[in-house]
Design a protein around this motif. Structure first.
Motif, PDB file in Angstrom:
ATOM      1  N   UNK A 169       7.502   9.089  -0.934  1.00 27.66           N
ATOM      2  CA  UNK A 169       6.415   8.430  -0.210  1.00 27.66           C
ATOM      3  C   UNK A 169       5.480   7.895  -1.277  1.00 27.66           C
ATOM      4  N   UNK A 170       5.596   6.604  -1.569  1.00 33.58           N
ATOM      5  CA  UNK A 170       4.809   6.052  -2.676  1.00 33.58           C
ATOM      6  C   UNK A 170       3.571   5.374  -2.124  1.00 33.58           C
ATOM      7  N   UNK A 171       2.429   5.977  -2.431  1.00 28.60           N
ATOM      8  CA  UNK A 171       1.155   5.475  -1.949  1.00 28.60           C
ATOM      9  C   UNK A 171       0.375   5.006  -3.163  1.00 28.60           C
ATOM     10  N   UNK A 209       7.135  12.299  11.272  1.00 27.74           N
ATOM     11  CA  UNK A 209       7.093  11.303  10.202  1.00 27.74           C
ATOM     12  C   UNK A 209       5.659  11.096   9.716  1.00 27.74           C
ATOM     13  N   UNK A 210       4.747  10.874  10.669  1.00 21.65           N
ATOM     14  CA  UNK A 210       3.376  10.588  10.268  1.00 21.65           C
ATOM     15  C   UNK A 210       2.752  11.804   9.597  1.00 21.65           C
ATOM     16  N   UNK A 211       3.107  12.986  10.082  1.00 20.76           N
ATOM     17  CA  UNK A 211       2.508  14.186   9.483  1.00 20.76           C
ATOM     18  C   UNK A 211       3.101  14.513   8.131  1.00 20.76           C
ATOM     19  N   UNK A 212       4.318  14.051   7.900  1.00 22.18           N
ATOM     20  CA  UNK A 212       4.893  14.251   6.568  1.00 22.18           C
ATOM     21  C   UNK A 212       4.141  13.392   5.558  1.00 22.18           C
ATOM     22  N   UNK A 213       3.751  12.192   5.972  1.00 18.88           N
ATOM     23  CA  UNK A 213       3.044  11.306   5.050  1.00 18.88           C
ATOM     24  C   UNK A 213       1.738  11.942   4.591  1.00 18.88           C
ATOM     25  N   UNK A 214       0.996  12.510   5.538  1.00 17.42           N
ATOM     26  CA  UNK A 214      -0.309  13.082   5.176  1.00 17.42           C
ATOM     27  C   UNK A 214      -0.172  14.570   4.848  1.00 17.42           C
ATOM     28  N   UNK A 247       0.836  -1.200   0.000  1.00 27.86           N
ATOM     29  CA  UNK A 247       0.000   0.000   0.000  1.00 27.86           C
ATOM     30  C   UNK A 247       0.869   1.247   0.000  1.00 27.86           C
ATOM     31  N   UNK A 248       1.864   1.252   0.896  1.00 28.73           N
ATOM     32  CA  UNK A 248       2.660   2.462   1.082  1.00 28.73           C
ATOM     33  C   UNK A 248       4.124   2.075   1.168  1.00 28.73           C
ATOM     34  N   UNK A 249       4.929   2.806   0.427  1.00 22.55           N
ATOM     35  CA  UNK A 249       6.358   2.571   0.553  1.00 22.55           C
ATOM     36  C   UNK A 249       7.054   3.905   0.766  1.00 22.55           C
ATOM     37  N   UNK A 250       7.769   3.993   1.862  1.00 22.08           N
ATOM     38  CA  UNK A 250       8.508   5.210   2.163  1.00 22.08           C
ATOM     39  C   UNK A 250       9.972   4.918   1.899  1.00 22.08           C
ATOM     40  N   UNK A 251      10.618   5.767   1.074  1.00 26.11           N
ATOM     41  CA  UNK A 251      12.008   5.523   0.708  1.00 26.11           C
ATOM     42  C   UNK A 251      12.869   6.717   1.119  1.00 26.11           C
ATOM     43  N   UNK A 252      13.840   6.452   1.962  1.00 26.13           N
ATOM     44  CA  UNK A 252      14.837   7.461   2.376  1.00 26.13           C
ATOM     45  C   UNK A 252      14.213   8.822   2.658  1.00 26.13           C
ATOM     46  N   UNK A 253      13.209   8.834   3.466  1.00 26.83           N
ATOM     47  CA  UNK A 253      12.513  10.085   3.746  1.00 26.83           C
ATOM     48  C   UNK A 253      13.318  10.929   4.736  1.00 26.83           C
ATOM     49  N   UNK A 254      13.516  12.187   4.380  1.00 31.19           N
ATOM     50  CA  UNK A 254      14.161  13.135   5.290  1.00 31.19           C
ATOM     51  C   UNK A 254      13.234  14.336   5.438  1.00 31.19           C
ATOM     52  N   UNK A 255      12.854  14.661   6.645  1.00 31.38           N
ATOM     53  CA  UNK A 255      12.053  15.863   6.882  1.00 31.38           C
ATOM     54  C   UNK A 255      12.875  16.826   7.720  1.00 31.38           C
ATOM     55  N   UNK A 256      13.126  18.013   7.179  1.00 34.19           N
ATOM     56  CA  UNK A 256      13.915  18.992   7.934  1.00 34.19           C
ATOM     57  C   UNK A 256      12.997  20.094   8.431  1.00 34.19           C
TER      58      UNK A 256
END
Lengths: 320, 287, 318, 325
Positions: free
Chosen positions: D71-73, D51-56, D5-14
């Motif tokens: 973030x591949x949804x 992290x969760x808020x970056x997804x949405x 369903x969801x694949x997160x790859x090397x996510x960086x949130x600054x």
């Protein structure tokens, strides 16, 4: 029996006025704390556990009932005598950041109790401040000239504990002292409290909503529900063989880490906590209790001793 | 992906269109110069603000009269400086008195609550029920317009706002656990007010004083304009504006120059006050 | 809700009482009374005739104890009977009644314009907080905040009446005679008042909106996938308007003060000019009457504001 | 219905904070299958909420945010979607439940209005239909007298009831992914179980995947299939929940588990506290971020940052010297 209690609560009722409504946050609660023991007080929000803690240090005093400390009734004391008595009883709050004045330095925060109690000599004050900071494992050299916002929550709680210790009290009310801390910090503070208790011969009232924490630190445990005491007894007994259905449900609802070899007691308490403004008649737990009968609706159960040292306020206690 | 947050990302006071040079330093220089001139006016080579030169009525700015002369041939620049003296005197003492009284009422009512609080809140409502300029007009006209009376009246009008601010911050701090902790150590109420609460609210409160000064200066100007302030011939900015008003289509400078001075002074005070407040707010949030 | 209104009404009684008492006493206690004024004391060419003053005092009932005089005056206030002008013999109530509609029209138009400017400005600046639009508008509000009402009024008069000649500089045309002319004669005065009021309202709304936009329920609304405009209007605006409403109530005193000044600049025959004239001619009863009416109006309008507050915020009703 | 369903790859949130720029989420990668229950556990400041808020793409922090990675949804990269497209996904495909139900419902809007607006805007129902649907939804959430509650304001309800409403709002469009950020932290322990059971029941019913964020190992252990442990912005360990609870490989995970008092151990059992504090995200140390607090730290831990690696099966961890069980 009564004499050996360091602190003895007899039929304590604490009432408040909130937006024109009058209600009792605590009603007719009696228990004692032995010298040198830790009594855990657990319950969910609104059960009155914090009100009890505050009424012990007379902020505010209970509206009905007596609180005896070393046999002296606190509400009868004059202001000056109460002031002297306060050296013996201190309190630690839930939010360490809010309980330190942001504009004062650690040195001033810690010396304040000494100054209030009339210690004038600067050198003596400085020595005490350094002593208590060491006692809570903080380096006095790097801390005394800082202000609270330069510390983390766990460090602030250490400062609060140091402040409570500085007058060498006999008794400390710990009002949810670890609830706002992260688990890794929580363990540090709990270990520190255990250490200090042993070293300084303290008696603790440990108030918390976290059953595991209370079990870990307490010799005896009292369980409250909606302003009333439901059950009190030795920590081990209460958790192994709770008599009150509420205690049983409470313990069962704590999710614990699943290991293969550990048994899990799954119970779910139904329904919501009723309003304190309008509590149920009879037994206050009956609206959520699977064992409730007509008697529970009409008669309020008294606290009675079922097993040695284990008291319960229930018409139909659990059997083992 | 730089604008994930479309919504407000910055709280706090007015973000300046231009940088701090314009919002803090130029206003500060303006106020300092004005202050210096007002204080040392008697030593400066200014014309006598009361002396009329009937050979030079309503002249425009010239090397002789920098900003020109008014209807009666008096030097406008000199009158502006002496007029600002009145404005700044009133504008300093009235807010300070108002703040001291308001701070006291606010702290006491916010800490002790109960009847005392209702009483103070009622008092504020009563003061507020009389529009400030109307109140000042009546008192000044019947009691006599003097600088002292002006200061008293304007102090009264600045009590409500000061009390509200002090009470609101006392309420938030009095609830904090460190107050309870101090009581558990046996500190008296007086000691708690003095050592625990006052240090927390005094700075934010002080940050408002420049804004109150600017408001008082505006009211003083309005009263002088209506002719109920300090009586002529003592120069006042408002009075000068009123005097020039009938000739506004022929000689607008008599009206607009003092108006510009008043405007710039008030603007400078507001700007500095705002900077001060946002700096205090930042320090608060760091705590 | 009814309980809430009742509580507010009960709060009103002592305030009204105190306000009327103060209006009476502070005018009464000041040096120089009606009798002095009638006898001409304080004017430059007066010859003080103690006996004559005493006579006038007796006539007016001024020799009765102050409490008695207060209550008889208060009784008058509630029946709309404030006394008579000693110079023209006109009833105070009548003089006020003639001029009240002018002042009311001015206040209502000014308040309407101020809110009309403030709400969009507040919303835009909060939404674009920190951006160029916000900086521009807030800089403008700053300039207006620093300008006293009489300066704004003078500038408006200079620009639009004297120089451009779009609107009349002075004068009043009753609505019944010429509705359009009436509005034209009110445009500049109400604009002058609105221009000092709107920056305050706009800043208050901006700060509250920015604070509201940080709340969890706005995040929740975003997480629901609602549009920004919808969130702003349907979720954020209402909880952000409480301070605005309170401030409108508090600012009313300043608005009335401003009206006094603006009326005299534009020569509108309102209560403000009446007050200024009465003060200059020492019409004590007239002054008393005007002050008490202004104070009671302030108290009543603040009651309305409080009730409005209760309507908008379910939390305060409890 | 299984499948990615969801694949997160090397996510960086600054985040840009007052004291400088920091990576609140640092090189995080993971996958979630349809209907899976994925737990994220960590202490405050570990980056789990960011992290969760970056997804949405819903951020509370009043600071500038920038993101890197993917973030591949369902085959689409959410990070490259314009805001308008993202808005269609929010509340419809991905929904969220917040920590504090006291503050996540609008205090001046009626309950009914807050549910109905989602039904109208996200599902296109008419006003009357959405009213019926709202009552139905509230019934299925175990809310008594739901019709009466529609015209109530949030302040008239208890915390548990409010959270049920929030869940009703989130589950109304039957989303494919539900993010629950500490959904029971603000609630009492007896209510906590009810809410978590409700979440489990609802997500199972619609085969909704859930990301359950909590600091409570007990909650995570009981309600998730897979779990990731976050420390200082990084995933330090990730595996099937039962496996992780039994065989933690990373010293931090193990220490975390031991520092929590347990209901089954007797009173006065000495807790194994983790000394010190997590490092500041502004100045993260070279090498492993847990180095200062680790019992088994060695030279290599100070010089090189361990990669998150697979251990045979699907147990991933970030440690040079994993624990041997």
């Amino acid at each position: 029996m009564t004499e050996q209690y360091l602190l003895d609560l007899q039929d304590v009722t604490v009432e408040y006025d909130y937006q024109g409504q009058h209600f009792a946050a605590v009603e007719g609660v009696s228990f004692g704390i032995l010298k040198g023991e830790t009594l855990g007080l657990v319950g969910e929000s609104g059960c009155g556990k914090s009100s009890i803690g505050k009424s012990i240090i007379q902020l505010p005093p209970p509206t009905k009932g007596k609180i005896l400390f070393e046999g002296k009734q606190l509400s009868n004391l004059s202001n000056r005598a109460l002031q002297r008595m306060r050296h013996n009883m201190q309190i630690i709050f839930q939010d360490p950041v809010a309980s330190l004045n942001p504009r004062r330095k650690v040195r001033n925060i810690l010396s304040e109790p000494l100054i209030i109690s009339g210690v004038k000599e600067k050198k003596q004050i400085e020595e005490r401040v350094r002593f208590v900071l060491n006692a809570v494992n903080m380096n006095p050299d790097t801390t005394v000239d800082k202000r609270p916002h330069e510390f983390s929550g766990g460090q602030c709680q250490r400062i609060c504990i140091a402040r409570a210790l500085i007058l060498e009290p006999k008794f400390i009310v710990c009002d949810e002292p670890v609830s706002s801390l992260d688990v890794s910090i929580q363990a540090q503070i709990l270990n520190l409290l255990e250490d200090l208790k042993r070293k300084h011969d303290l008696t603790l009232l440990f108030i918390s909503h976290d059953l595991a924490v209370v079990k870990n630190i307490s010799d005896r445990v009292a369980v409250m529900y909606l302003g009333k005491l439901c059950e009190i007894g030795a920590s081990m007994e209460i958790y192994e063989k709770p008599l009150h259905p509420y205690t049983h449900g409470l313990i069962g609802s704590v999710p614990s880490i699943l290991y293969e070899n550990k048994k899990i007691r799954e119970t779910e308490l139904i329904g919501e906590i009723p309003s304190l403004m309008n509590p149920p008649s009879g037994c206050r737990f009956r609206t959520r209790c699977s064992r409730s009968e007509e008697k529970c609706e009409n008669h309020e159960p008294d606290l009675r001793e079922i097993r040695k040292g284990q008291f319960v306020a229930c018409h139909f206690p659990l059997e083992y | 992906m730089t604008n994930i947050t479309k919504f407000a990302q910055r709280l706090g006071n007015i973000p300046p269109l231009v940088n701090a040079i314009f919002t803090l330093w130029i206003p500060a220089v303006w106020i300092s110069c004005l202050l210096a001139m007002v204080i040392f006016a008697d030593l400066l080579p200014l014309y006598d603000p009361f002396e009329s030169d009937f050979t030079a009525l309503k002249v425009r700015g010239s090397p002789e009269f920098w900003l020109g002369t008014d209807v009666l041939g008096r030097d406008i620049f000199s009158r502006i400086i002496y007029g600002s003296r009145t404005s700044l005197t009133v504008g300093f003492f009235a807010p300070v008195c108002g703040m001291l009284i308001g701070l006291f009422l606010g702290i006491v009512s916010g800490y002790y609550r109960g009847r005392l609080e209702s009483l103070v809140v009622g008092l504020i409502d009563i003061i507020l029920a009389f529009p400030n300029i109307v109140l000042a007009m009546c008192i000044l006209f019947f009691a006599g317009a003097s600088i002292v009376n002006l200061i008293i009246v304007l102090s009264i009008t600045s009590i409500p706002a000061n009390t509200r601010i002090a009470r609101a911050s006392t309420l938030t701090y009095a609830k904090r656990d460190f107050v309870l902790a101090a009581r558990a150590q046996g500190a008296s109420h007086l000691r708690i007010l003095w050592r625990e609460i006052l240090p927390n609210i005094i700075l934010p409160q002080m940050a408002y004083i420049l804004s109150f000064m600017s408001i008082i200066i505006m009211i003083e100007g309005s009263l002088a304009f209506l002719g109920v302030g300090v009586p002529p011939p003592t120069p006042t900015l408002g009075g000068m504006i009123a005097q020039g008003f009938p000739d506004i289509n022929t000689d607008p400078h008599i009206t607009f120059l003092p108006a510009l001075f008043l405007f710039l002074t008030v603007l400078s005070l507001n700007l500095i006050g705002d900077q001060l407040r946002s700096r205090v707010a930042v320090r608060e949030s760091a705590i | 809700m009814l309980k809430y209104i009742r509580r507010k009404l009960i709060h009103l009684i002592p305030i009204t009482f105190a306000v009327t008492a103060l209006s009476f006493f502070f005018v009464d206690m000041l040096p120089g009374d009606v009798a002095d004024a009638i006898a001409g004391v304080g004017t430059d060419n007066s010859v003080i005739d103690e006996a004559a003053i005493e006579e006038i005092r007796k006539d007016l009932g001024l020799n009765r104890p102050v409490i008695v005089r207060y209550f008889s005056w208060l009784a008058g206030v509630f029946t709309g009977e404030f006394g008579k002008s000693y110079q023209t013999g006109q009833l105070v109530s009548e003089a006020i009644a003639i001029r009240l509609p002018v002042t009311l029209q001015l206040l209502i138009m000014a308040q309407f314009l101020a809110v009309l400017f403030a709400i969009p400005a507040g919303i835009i600046t909060a939404y674009k907080a920190g951006k160029f639009t916000d900086k521009c508008i807030t800089t403008i509000t700053f300039a207006f905040l620093a300008a006293p009402s009489f300066i704004i009024a003078i500038i408006l008069a200079f620009l639009f009446a004297v120089t451009l000649n779009w609107f009349p500089a002075t004068g009043y045309i009753p609505f019944s005679e010429d509705p359009l002319g009436n509005l034209r004669s009110f445009t500049l005065p109400s604009l002058a008042l609105a221009l000092i009021e709107w920056p305050i309202l706009s800043r208050v709304l901006r700060n509250d909106l920015i604070e509201t936009l940080q709340q969890d329920y706005i995040l929740m609304a975003k997480a629901k996938g609602l549009s920004n405009f919808y969130i702003l209007m349907r979720h954020a605006l209402r909880p952000s308007s409480f301070t605005l409403i309170t401030v409108i109530g508090i600012q009313l005193g300043n608005l009335i003060s401003g009206a006094v000044i603006v009326e005299s600049i534009f020569a509108l025959p309102g209560v403000g000019t009446l007050l200024v004239n009465s003060i200059h001619s020492r019409e004590i009863l007239m002054v008393q009457g005007i002050i008490v009416i202004m104070a009671i109006a302030y108290v009543i309008i603040n009651l309305v504001v409080d009730i409005l507050y209760g309507v908008l915020d379910p939390r305060v009703r409890e | 219905m299984a499948g990615l369903l969801l694949e997160v790859v090397s996510l960086v949130t600054s985040l840009a904070t007052k004291s400088g720029k920091l990576n609140a989420v640092d090189e995080v990668s993971f996958k979630i299958d349809r209907g899976q229950s994925f737990g994220i556990v960590g202490e405050s400041g570990s980056g789990k909420s960011v992290l969760s808020r970056t997804i949405i793409r819903v951020h509370a922090e009043n600071r500038i945010v920038s993101t890197k990675g993917e973030i591949i949804f369902e085959g689409r990269n959410l990070l490259s979607l314009p805001e308008k497209e993202m808005r269609k996904i929010r509340g419809r495909e991905i929904a969220m439940v917040f920590q504090n139900p006291m503050s996540s419902l609008n205090p001046v809007k009626k309950i009914g209005e807050q549910i109905v607006e989602v039904l109208i805007q996200k599902l296109g129902l008419s006003r009357t239909d959405s009213r019926y649907r709202a009552i139905e939804l509230m019934n299925s959430m175990g809310i008594a007298e739901s019709e009466k509650q529609l015209s109530n304001y949030p302040m008239n309800l208890s915390g548990g009831m409010r959270q049920r409403i929030a869940i009703a709002i989130a589950m109304a469009p039957e989303p494919k992914l539900l993010i629950a950020d500490e959904p029971t932290t603000a609630l009492d322990v007896t209510i906590q179980g009810q809410i978590l059971n409700l979440l489990q029941e609802q997500t199972n019913k619609f085969n909704t995947a859930i990301i359950l964020i909590s600091h409570n190992l007990g909650v995570i252990s009981r309600y998730t299939d897979r779990v990731a442990v976050m420390y200082s912005g990084q995933f330090v360990e990730e595996s099937a929940t039962a496996e992780l609870m039994k065989n933690p490989m990373m010293p931090y995970t193990s220490a975390l588990m031991r520092s929590v008092p347990d209901l089954t151990s007797p009173p006065h059992t000495k807790l194994r506290a983790i000394d010190g504090m997590p490092p500041s995200l502004l100045e993260t140390p070279q090498g492993c971020r847990f180095q200062e607090r680790c019992q088994g730290v060695r030279d290599k831990c100070f010089s090189e940052m361990p990669e998150i690696i697979l251990n045979g099966g699907d147990h991933r961890y970030r440690c040079w010297y994993p624990l041997e069980n």
